[in-house]
Design an enzyme around this catalytic site. Structure first.
Site, PDB file in Angstrom:
ATOM      1  N   TYR A 186      -5.873 -24.023   0.135  1.00  0.00           N
ATOM      2  CA  TYR A 186      -4.838 -24.112   1.167  1.00  0.00           C
ATOM      3  C   TYR A 186      -3.848 -22.960   1.043  1.00  0.00           C
ATOM      4  O   TYR A 186      -3.519 -22.294   2.019  1.00  0.00           O
ATOM      5  CB  TYR A 186      -4.118 -25.451   1.043  1.00  0.00           C
ATOM      6  CG  TYR A 186      -3.100 -25.729   2.110  1.00  0.00           C
ATOM      7  CD1 TYR A 186      -3.479 -26.153   3.375  1.00  0.00           C
ATOM      8  CD2 TYR A 186      -1.731 -25.595   1.849  1.00  0.00           C
ATOM      9  CE1 TYR A 186      -2.538 -26.429   4.355  1.00  0.00           C
ATOM     10  CE2 TYR A 186      -0.782 -25.872   2.816  1.00  0.00           C
ATOM     11  CZ  TYR A 186      -1.190 -26.281   4.067  1.00  0.00           C
ATOM     12  OH  TYR A 186      -0.260 -26.554   5.038  1.00  0.00           O
ATOM     13  N   SER A 207       2.570 -21.908   6.059  1.00  0.00           N
ATOM     14  CA  SER A 207       3.172 -22.848   5.117  1.00  0.00           C
ATOM     15  C   SER A 207       3.926 -22.063   4.059  1.00  0.00           C
ATOM     16  O   SER A 207       3.587 -20.907   3.756  1.00  0.00           O
ATOM     17  CB  SER A 207       2.087 -23.700   4.440  1.00  0.00           C
ATOM     18  OG  SER A 207       2.610 -24.422   3.337  1.00  0.00           O
TER      19      SER A 207
END
Length: 267
Positions: free
Chosen positions: A157, A143
């Site tokens: 995350y 990401s």
């Protein structure tokens, strides 16, 4: 022309979003897809769709954060499908609590288990297949939170996605001369179900302007179907228009905070 004819590919998080779209594209290229996820029903539905389009797939549910289940999965593939040519680490998980001040250890560990530890376990399990034949591709969806971590994705995350990017670079530098292609895909905001975990889930019109699952699938298709002599080490795919997320970030800052710590404006 089926560019992946005869290849066996595992894809995690196959039931929805990027995983689903990627599985369909690679199956159309001739790859035999092993669809891995948590929910049997959505995997069966996808497998039926692939079959209807002339492709081939197998369905397996597994806890990919469990070494025992990952080893059992790969052993089953060896027995029923063949050696693994492509591993696509697509499964992802984000926390509800995004501020490191408030996130519980259990929630932190759960995010790292899915986004990092599962990638390690699956990679370790399939490396012998690839290194023994001097060919193979491991493609991991990280990401842009790995590059610019913030309160949208959250502390856990961002840390997990940065760590898995580092791990993929390790694989690239260590095994490239043994035929292994290690690829990191770095999507920006993508309209997948993981957004429902946000402190303020984006509105539909906001999601429509984001990267779509099929866009990421096309990026994975590109790196998977290039000739074995060529590797794209990293690929960034992001929305053309950068939206204002300042309001979302402020909401995320206080999600999960005890009431005693909330500012007066939020009490």
């Amino acid at each position: 022309m089926e560019l992946l004819n005869g290849k066996v590919a595992i894809i995690t998080g196959a039931g929805t979003g990027m995983g689903r779209e990627t599985a369909k594209l690679l199956a159309a290229e001739g790859a035999t897809m092993v669809l891995v996820g948590r929910r049997q029903d959505v995997l069966d539905e996808l497998s039926a769709e692939i079959s209807a389009d002339g492709g081939k797939s197998y369905v397996r549910t597994a806890d990919i954060a469990s070494k025992a289940e990952v080893d059992a999965l790969v052993a089953w593939i060896h027995e029923n499908v063949g050696l693994v040519d492509i591993l696509i680490n697509n499964a992802g998980s984000a926390s509800k609590v995004l501020n490191v001040r408030w996130i519980a250890e259990e929630e932190w560990n759960q995010v790292l288990d899915v986004n990092l530890n599962a990638v390690f376990l699956l990679t370790q399990a399939v490396l012998p297949d690839m290194l023994s034949r001097n060919t193979g591709s491991i493609i991991t969806v990280s990401s842009l939170a790995a590059v610019t971590p913030n309160l949208l994705g959250g502390a856990a995350y961002g840390a997990a996605k940065a760590a898995v990017r580092n791990f993929m670079t390790y694989l690239h530098t260590t095994f490239r001369n043994e035929g292994l292609r290690a690829v990191t895909i770095l999507p920006g905001e993508t309209a997948t179900p993981i957004l429902d975990n946000r402190a303020r889930p984006p509105r539909q019109e906001e999601r429509d302007a984001m990267v779509q699952p099929e866009d990421v699938a096309r990026a994975i298709h590109l790196v998977a179907t290039l000739p074995q002599r060529t590797v794209v080490q990293e690929l960034v795919i992001a929305p053309t228009v950068q939206r204002d997320t300042s309001g979302d970030i402020e909401i995320s800052r206080w999600t999960g905070a005890p009431e005693s710590d909330l500012p007066q404006t939020l009490k």
